[in-house]
Each structure stands twice: as C-alpha cells, then as structure tokens.
Design a protein around this motif. Structure first.
Motif, PDB file in Angstrom:
ATOM      1  N   UNK A 143      74.514  45.362  38.399  1.00  0.00           N
ATOM      2  CA  UNK A 143      72.813  45.497  38.394  1.00  0.00           C
ATOM      3  C   UNK A 143      72.421  46.018  37.236  1.00  0.00           C
ATOM      4  N   UNK A 144      73.176  47.059  36.504  1.00  0.00           N
ATOM      5  CA  UNK A 144      72.580  47.491  35.298  1.00  0.00           C
ATOM      6  C   UNK A 144      72.812  46.457  34.199  1.00  0.00           C
ATOM      7  N   UNK A 145      73.879  45.714  34.345  1.00  0.00           N
ATOM      8  CA  UNK A 145      74.395  44.663  33.038  1.00  0.00           C
ATOM      9  C   UNK A 145      73.496  43.471  33.177  1.00  0.00           C
TER      10      UNK A 145
ATOM     11  N   UNK B 165      65.135  52.893  30.305  1.00  0.00           N
ATOM     12  CA  UNK B 165      65.410  52.352  31.658  1.00  0.00           C
ATOM     13  C   UNK B 165      66.660  52.720  32.332  1.00  0.00           C
ATOM     14  N   UNK B 166      67.428  52.649  31.725  1.00  0.00           N
ATOM     15  CA  UNK B 166      68.978  53.107  32.238  1.00  0.00           C
ATOM     16  C   UNK B 166      69.020  54.476  32.311  1.00  0.00           C
TER      17      UNK B 166
ATOM     18  N   UNK C  94      68.554  50.150  37.441  1.00  0.00           N
ATOM     19  CA  UNK C  94      68.855  49.215  38.666  1.00  0.00           C
ATOM     20  C   UNK C  94      69.871  49.854  39.539  1.00  0.00           C
ATOM     21  N   UNK C  95      70.055  49.604  40.872  1.00  0.00           N
ATOM     22  CA  UNK C  95      70.890  50.196  41.685  1.00  0.00           C
ATOM     23  C   UNK C  95      71.042  48.728  42.891  1.00  0.00           C
TER      24      UNK C  95
ATOM     25  N   UNK D  28      65.207  47.439  41.408  1.00  0.00           N
ATOM     26  CA  UNK D  28      64.872  47.470  40.026  1.00  0.00           C
ATOM     27  C   UNK D  28      64.970  48.845  39.539  1.00  0.00           C
ATOM     28  N   UNK D  29      64.867  49.549  40.555  1.00  0.00           N
ATOM     29  CA  UNK D  29      65.110  51.405  40.100  1.00  0.00           C
ATOM     30  C   UNK D  29      63.663  51.695  39.514  1.00  0.00           C
TER      31      UNK D  29
END
Length: 882
Positions: free
Chosen positions: A681-683, A746-747, A752-753, A771-772
């Motif tokens: 999700x983060x990548x 953002x990260x 995101x998760x 999206x977080x």
C-alpha cells in the motif's frame, strides 16, 4: 371454587337438617332393618336406656353400612359402590324419604370396598402389627352422591347408639379412628370439611384434586394416590414429548375435573402447548350439551384430546361419539379412566395414552374376593345385587320376574368382571396402603416395643387427633412399596405410562410402556421403555399442531387473534439468519459474514481484490510488463543509434532518463495487483507519484530545451548557457525531490494501509488500500497535475517552432493524452466500486505511460529503423532551413 363452596355449604345444611329430624317418623322397610341393627348394637354395648343426668339422642335416620364388624378400634370407609341415587322429590310439607341407590353396581368400587375388608382381616391376623388388637370397620356406600357422602360422614363422626349417656357432653362419642375414602374428589372435599373439624383423619385412595393439598382448608386429609398436580405436569410433559402443541381439552364439571384441568393447562402453557377448545360436562347434564361437546371434538382441527374426566362422565361422551363416525383422535387420559377396564370397550380410542397408578401384587386378595359362598351372597344385599347382575339371574324372590332363578351352577371363578380382575391391582393397592397407614398410626399410639416384643393395650383410650398426629409421621414398606406422606398429606408421585394397544385377538388391552417418577431430578422424571401404538393402530407419531414448524431461515409471526401456536413463517431479512426450528427472531451475521441461500448459517464473506489469477489482473499485468519491455527496447534502439543525428539532436540524456522513468511507471502498476499489504500500500502510491514526477520532469526538460534552442538562434542570445546539461539534470532532480518530500511527509504522518471495505458490497469484502491521509494522496496527484499542465502549456507554445523532427508537436500530443487520461481518471476513480477502483488507477497509469512513449519515441524509432535515409545531418539541416 366459590360455587363449589356454596354448594357444599348448602348440602351440609340440608344434611344437618336431616340428621336433626326426629325418629318419630314412620320408616320404610329399610328403616326397620336399620333400627333392628342399631338395637342389636345397643344391646351388645350394654347401654342402659334409663334416664340419667345427661341424655344424648341420635337424630335422623341412620344408614346401614354395606360391610361392618366390631372391633377395639373402628375404621370407617366410604365408597361409591352404586353410580346413581333415586331422585327425591321435595314438597317441603312432609318429611322427604331417605335417598336410595339405584341398581347400578360399580364392580370396581365393590372390589375396592372388599379390599378394605381383606386388609383389616389381614392386619387382625398379624402378629407384628397391632398384636392382640382387633380392628373393626364400617363401610358405607355413598352412591356417588355428595349428599349421601356427607350423611354417612356425620354418622361415622358419632356413635351409632340411638340413645347413650355421658357425664359431660355428646360430642366425639364413639367416632371412628379414621376414614378411608372417598373415591371422588368432590365428595372427599365435602367429607374433609366435616371430619377436619373433629380432627378425624381421612385417607383417600382415589381423590386426586390438587386443591386437597391445602392443609389450611383440609388439615386432616391424606391420600395414598398422588395429587393431580403431579399428573398434570406429567401429562404436559407427555404431550410435549410427542411434539403436540395444538390440543383439545375436556373435563368433568366437578372439583376433580375443573381443578385437574386447571393444573394441566398451567403446566401446558409453560411447555408452549395451546388449547383449541376446553369443554366441561357432567353425566347429569342434558344430552344436548353432550352432543354439542361431541360435535366440537369432531369439527376441531386438534388431533389430540386431553380428558380429565371421571369414568362415569366419559362413558356417556364416548357413547355419544360412537353414534356417528368422527375423524380419528389421539386420546390422552387421566388415571381415573385410562386404567378403567370397562372403558376398553370403546375401540375407537385405541392408541390412547395416560398415566396410571403403579401395578402391584397383593397376596391372597384374589382368593378372598372369589370366596363368595351362597350363604355369604344371600346375607349381603350388595353381594346379592352384584351376583344377580353378573349372572343375570335372581336369588329367591328378590329380583325381577323376567330373570331366571339362580340354580347354583354360577361360578364366579369364570366371571369376567372388574371385581374379579386382579391382574392390574392399582387402586386396590391404594386402599390397601391407606388401611395399613391408619393401622400403623394406631399401632404407634397404643403399642410399645419392649425386649424385642411388641405389647399393645387394647383398653387404651385414644382420640382421632392422636391418630392424625401419628399419620403425619408414618413411614413403612409393604409388599415392596414405600408409604409415607409429605407436609401436604401427599405420597411420592410415581406413575406408569399406559398405552391402549390392540392384541392379536383384536381386543384392546392396557400395556405399560413407560414410567414417571416425580422424585427424580428435573428432566429425568419421564422415561419410555416400550413400543408405542398411536391412534389408527400405527407406530408413527401423529401430528397435532396449529401451524407447521418454521424451518431454519425463517421466523414465526403470530396470527392476529389466535393463540401463540398459530403463526406464519416469514423469511429472515437480508443479512440475518435463524439456525433453529420455530425461531421467534432472526439475528444478523457478524460484520465479515453473510447468510447462505437458506439463511440458516453465516459464512465468511468472500474477500475480493484485483489478483494475478483473474482475467482483468492478467491483462493489466501483461500490458504493464509489455510497456516496460517496450521502453527497454526503445532505450536499446536509442543506445544502439546514440551517435545518429536524430538521437543527438533531441537531447539523448533526457531521452534515456525519460525511458527509464517510463519503465518504472509501467512496472509500478504491478504493485496495485495482488492482496494489499502494509508495504504494497505504501509502495504503490509513492512509487507511482515519484516515477510519474520523474517522467513529467524529463518531458518538461525536453520542452524547455526546445524553447531555449529556438531562443538561442536569435542574434545576441546566450540563454543556452543557463540551460545546459547540468541545469537540465538539476531541474529534474529538483522537481522530483519535491514529490519525494511530499511522499515522505505523507508516509510519516498517515501512510496508506490495507483495509477491509464492508460498505460497498453487503455480500463480499473488498480488500483495498486506505489512503491514510486523503490530503497526502491528493497532494501527490495535484503536484503531478501541476507539472503536467505546466508542461502542456510550454509544449503548446513550442508546437510551431521550426524543428526537423517536430518533437515539440509530439510532446504536445503526449501531454494532451496525459492530461485527458488523468482528468477522466478522477471521476472514474471516485465512482468505481471495489477492485475496479484499482483497475481504473492502473489503466490511467498505463494509458498515460503508453501515450508518452508512443507519441514521443515511436516516430523517432520509425525513422531510425525504417527510414535511415532521413537520419542524417544533411536532412536535419535541410529541414531546419526550410
């Protein structure tokens, strides 16, 4: 109960009035016999008729007992040997004639009364119980009449001498020690209200009304038969055991029937059983009422009929039902009639169930009952009547003329009658135990055990209240049966489950198929241990319900205005189940579960995401890999022809960097396929944002180079020195670094998760990347869009500049495609459900990437590979000059 009490009071008043009438009235022949018997009693007692200080007289006309014997202590007995009494007309001007019994002998009652005689004689012959003491008895016939039962109760409460003397008063003189009886509950209630005032114990063998357990109203009442409360509970459990929830109910209009049925209905309600109708009647009611009840039974929808009815009452109802065929009915009966052999003649009741008193064995009773020599029969009016009815003959001149004279060939051994039937001694054992209980109470009061011997003093003067006190503590065993009374005067409730079954000969017989023991723990009282037969001589349990059971997946909805057993079955709402039969409610499945088609089980919802196993995922992955391969091939072509004019003239360094970024763009779409995880999700979002900024930065650099190259051709311009290769690299790095910084923030703050989306679809779970921080996501997209718009503006400005290879025009077309794709992406992304959201995002990445690589590099590759004659410096210069 108020009506019953009023009626009892009225009868009591009338009986007292009758007893207070003077003996001066002229009696009938029966009266003369009674007076002669009383005179004999007086002479035997040696009572003087001379005047004394206190003179007591017996008022009214005494009734002659059917069986009697003198003794040291006398026990009374009251039985309904006859069914009816003659109707007595009252004109209130003359003395009414005494009530007389009709010629309708109840053979079973005769057996019960004679069992009492047998028991007393057995006790008198015993060396262990009351040795040296002789018990006497006075057994009366109540003719199933409350008035007569009360009459003989008053008589048993007093001495039977017409005139006797005492130094104090006339009360409690010569009363019996205890009374056995009555058979019915209603006369037992009336008797108990009388004898309770004098502390005379009454032990009934057949009165089962639960009301008699009230010690405040009936302090001296005991019984050897269980209360109807226990039987009612047992019957309710029996009905529930077979799954019958829709029944009819009939009862005798008496204390026995009304109280017994009330107890049953309370127990049935607790078991969830509904009653379609509840009717009461009495054998004295007009036939129209009996016919109406029979019609109710015939027209009802309930298959099962529960009858709390006295045998005499039920006999009339069954005779009425037998006149006109009716639908088969499963009869459930109380012990009063279900174990009565005379009722077995109603064959349409075959398959009936009921609880009966346990069978027993009384040694030598049959021989005693059958010991009826002619002299004994002739000496007893009751036995004479029984003999004449049994053999349809007359003894001497006492009977009707149309009957033949008994010739002495009559053999009672061959007689089939309830009197001679000792195969199933149920109520006879109740009489047997009642007499023994009284004898034990007297024994405990007048006897003492010394030196392993029992000594009894027959001259001990005891009162009935002493016997009453000892009865409460009686506890003994006889013939394998325990006898004791609880605080309410009731015994331990034990029943046999009786089933009416057809024998091989076609006759109906009673078969014991189970047991009920109220002393066992809850849930273990009821046990069936035999083969059952139901109505219609079948072994399959009939169905008697108002509504069929609601299967799992549905719930019950009560029908308006009907009992709770009448309902409709409604399917459970969406997302809810019921996993039990006849469920009253449905309950929702857990969040991640969904009902099956039958709505009786919750299954885990299928998890949905864009995977490499499905067609859409395979197609998108193929285009992604294909695009990356295409970028690599183009890079190889450019590297192979890196010295050619067309490559050198179009900023080869930025071209290679652009091809590298496009390769990453194609490959980053693969991170959107497969089950989301924390790293994917983060990548996927950060890789997508950074690679596309790198790509747009390269295009932007190429566009700026085109513009700056045109400016450099103007006289006196030295702009190219400010936008050389180093400046181009720094521009790309600066623009990309900004995106890297946005992604890092953002990260760092709200990355995101993976999440399970349960809101879009009810029946399945969408596994997706949340999206977080929506701000972070739209900041990444916004920055890409800002660079794309800026690049598009510059490309539009440079589209008509003279250029041999028209790179400005190609960049313009590519940026138009890029912007068009991402503008349409926004509404498609927002409105696409589930995994299609990811597919739209991948499609936008691939479409914009293919737009860039085809618009910018395809024309150049075509010239390099297929038009090499145009890939010359001369051609390039000619184009520029033109």
């Amino acid at each position: 109960m108020e009506v019953s009490a009023l009626f009892t009071g009225l009868i009591l008043y009338l009986s007292v009035c009758e007893l207070n009438l003077a003996l001066a009235f002229t009696g009938s022949g029966d009266d003369l016999k009674q007076r002669a018997w009383l005179t004999e009693k007086r002479s035997g007692a040696g009572v003087s008729t001379e005047a004394s200080s206190v003179k007591c007289k017996l008022q009214g006309t005494a009734r002659l007992p059917v069986f009697s014997m003198d003794g040291d202590y006398v026990i009374g007995g009251v039985f309904s040997i006859h069914h009816y009494t003659h109707t007595v007309k009252h004109n209130y001007t003359t003395m009414p004639e005494p009530q007389r019994c009709k010629r309708s002998i109840d053979s079973r009652e005769l057996r019960l009364s004679h069992t009492m005689v047998f028991t007393i004689e057995e006790i008198n012959n015993s060396t262990e119980l009351l040795p040296g003491i002789k018990l006497g008895y006075q057994i009366h016939d109540s003719c199933a009449s409350v008035a007569l039962a009360m009459h003989v109760t008053f008589q048993l409460s007093n001495s039977l001498d017409p005139v006797f003397y005492t130094g104090e008063n006339c009360s409690q003189s010569g009363m019996v020690m205890a009374i056995v009886g009555e058979t019915g509950s209603t006369p037992s209630i009336s008797m108990s209200r009388i004898v309770g005032s004098f502390d005379i114990p009454q032990v009934s063998h057949f009165a089962t009304c639960a009301c008699l357990s009230d010690k405040q109203q009936y302090p001296s009442f005991f019984r050897t038969i269980p209360s109807d409360q226990f039987q009612a509970d047992a019957l309710a459990k029996l009905v529930k055991h077979f799954g019958w929830t829709w029944i009819g109910a009939v009862r005798s209009d008496s204390d026995y029937g009304n109280n017994g049925m009330a107890s049953f209905l309370d127990a049935a309600q607790k078991e969830g059983i509904c009653v379609e109708y509840s009717e009461s009647f009495h054998r004295a009611h007009p036939r129209s009422r009996i016919q109406r009840i029979a019609d109710v039974i015939r027209s009802s929808t309930a298959m099962v009929v529960v009858a709390f009815v006295a045998p005499g009452d039920l006999r009339i109802l069954l005779e009425e039902l037998s006149l006109e065929p009716s639908p088969p009915r499963q009869w459930i009966g109380a012990e009063a009639w279900v174990t009565d052999p005379e009722m077995l003649r109603f064959s349409f009741c075959a398959g009936a169930f009921g609880f009966g008193i346990e069978q027993s064995v009384i040694p030598r009773l049959r021989e005693f009952l059958l010991d009826l020599p002619p002299a004994k029969v002739a000496a007893s009016p009751v036995f004479t009547e029984f003999w004449e009815d049994a053999f349809n003959c007359r003894l001497g001149k006492s009977a009707a003329i149309h009957k033949r004279v008994c010739d002495g060939t009559e053999d009672i051994q061959t007689l089939q009658s309830p009197y001679t039937d000792t195969s199933q001694l149920r109520f006879s054992n109740m009489v047997y135990k009642a007499v023994y209980a009284i004898a034990h109470a007297i024994h405990n009061e007048v006897c003492q055990d010394t030196n392993s011997k029992t000594q009894c003093d027959k001259f001990t003067r005891i009162e009935s209240k002493q016997v009453l006190s000892q009865l409460k503590r009686v506890n003994f065993s006889k013939n394998g049966y325990d006898v004791s009374f609880d605080a309410n005067g009731d015994p331990v409730a034990r029943y046999e489950l009786v089933n009416w079954q057809k024998s091989e000969s076609g006759s109906i017989e009673m078969v014991t198929v189970g047991r009920y023991d109220a002393s066992l723990p809850a849930g273990q009282e009821f046990h069936i241990n035999g083969n059952l037969t139901f109505v219609g001589d079948v072994t399959q349990v009939p169905v008697s319900v108002c509504s069929d059971s609601c299967p799992p997946g549905t719930r019950k909805v009560l029908q308006k205005g009907k009992p709770i057993c009448c309902y409709d079955c409604i399917s459970c709402p969406e997302g809810e189940i019921s996993n039990a039969t006849d469920s009253t409610d449905c309950f929702p499945c857990p969040k991640e579960f969904w009902p099956n088609e039958g709505k009786d089980t919750c299954f885990p919802k299928p998890v949905e995401f864009l995977s490499f196993d499905e067609v859409l995922g395979i197609i998108l992955a193929a285009f992604s890999v294909g695009g990356a391969c295409l970028a690599i091939v183009i890079a190889a072509v450019f590297f192979r022809h890196r010295t050619s004019p067309i490559v050198r003239a179009n900023n080869s360094e930025l071209s290679f960097l652009l091809l590298f970024s496009l390769t990453l763009c194609f490959l980053c779409s693969l991170t959107f396929i497969g089950a989301p995880s924390d790293w994917s999700c983060m990548l996927r979002h950060t890789a997508f944002g950074i690679t596309f900024v790198l790509c747009i930065s390269c295009v932007l650099g190429k566009t700026i180079v085109v513009l700056m190259a045109f400016k450099a051709t103007l006289p006196g311009s030295n702009v190219m020195k400010w936008f050389g290769p180093t400046q181009q690299r720094m521009t790309v790095i600066a623009f990309t670094f900004i995106q890297v910084l946005i992604c890092a923030i953002w990260l760092g703050l709200s990355p995101p998760f993976p999440m399970k989306n349960l809101a879009i679809y009810k029946k399945r779970i969408i596994l997706e990347c949340a999206l977080g921080s929506a701000i972070g996501f739209w900041a990444v997209l916004g920055y890409i869009g800002l660079l794309a718009v800026f690049c598009l503006v510059l490309a539009v400005l440079a589209r008509k500049l003279p250029d041999n290879f028209n790179e400005a025009k190609l960049i313009t077309f590519s940026m138009l495609i890029f912007c068009a794709v991402w503008i349409t992406f926004i509404p498609a992304y927002v409105s696409s459900p589930g995994k299609f959201t990811v597919a739209v995002e991948i499609f936008a990445i691939l479409a914009s990437s293919f737009g860039l690589i085809l618009c910018i590099f395809a024309p150049k590759c075509f010239i390099i590979l297929f038009k090499p004659e145009k890939n010359t410096k001369k051609h390039l210069m000619n184009k520029n000059q033109s």
